[in-house]
Motif scaffolding. Structure first.
Motif, short mmCIF file in Angstrom:
data_model
loop_
_atom_site.label_atom_id
_atom_site.label_comp_id
_atom_site.label_asym_id
_atom_site.label_seq_id
_atom_site.Cartn_x
_atom_site.Cartn_y
_atom_site.Cartn_z
N LEU A 152 31.94 103.56 13.82
CA LEU A 152 31.91 103.95 11.81
C LEU A 152 32.04 102.84 11.17
O LEU A 152 33.23 102.02 11.90
CB LEU A 152 32.31 104.92 11.78
N ILE A 153 31.59 102.19 10.18
CA ILE A 153 32.50 101.06 9.42
C ILE A 153 32.23 101.01 7.99
O ILE A 153 32.14 102.00 7.44
CB ILE A 153 31.37 99.71 9.46
N ASP A 154 33.20 100.59 7.36
CA ASP A 154 33.70 100.31 6.07
C ASP A 154 32.73 99.32 5.37
O ASP A 154 31.99 98.58 6.02
CB ASP A 154 35.24 100.75 5.47
N ASN A 155 32.84 98.96 3.82
CA ASN A 155 31.98 98.55 2.58
C ASN A 155 32.27 96.62 3.61
O ASN A 155 31.59 96.27 3.67
CB ASN A 155 32.06 98.70 1.62
N ASN A 156 33.97 96.41 3.68
CA ASN A 156 33.88 95.61 3.80
C ASN A 156 33.11 94.80 4.62
O ASN A 156 32.94 93.30 5.40
CB ASN A 156 35.41 94.66 4.56
N THR A 157 32.92 95.14 6.83
CA THR A 157 32.92 94.86 7.35
C THR A 157 31.06 95.06 7.15
O THR A 157 30.21 93.96 7.69
CB THR A 157 33.44 96.20 8.67
#
Length: 90
Positions: free
Chosen positions: A39-44
């Motif tokens: 699971l990754i965030d927007n920036n990643t």
């Protein structure tokens, strides 16, 4: 909007949330679970795909990529994003 497609999505989201909040330490088991479908965030996501935030927002709004929203934070299953973009096109 929180979209959970399976028990595994829920499990990964729960584990990641508990780790980020400091309640749970990243164990070998948790690491293995998350490594399979990270699971990754927007920036990643922006960095990995080399796209602008507006592009990610557009893809979300058009249903081109799956996502989860917890509180005010969007999370993306990296494996699902790659599948979605391959299947639906960017």
């Amino acid at each position: 909007m929180l979209v959970i497609n399976s028990k595994e999505d829920f499990k990964r989201l729960l584990i990641e949330s508990l780790i980020e909040s400091g309640i749970l330490k990243r164990s070998e088991t948790a690491t293995k679970d998350l490594a399979v479908e990270e699971l990754i965030d927007n920036n990643t996501l922006m960095e990995r795909l080399n796209v602008a935030r507006s592009t990610i927002i557009e893809w979300r709004n058009k249903g081109k990529i799956r996502y989860m929203k917890v509180g005010g934070t969007y999370r993306y299953n990296w494996k699902h994003v790659l599948e979605d973009l391959e299947r639906k096109g960017a």
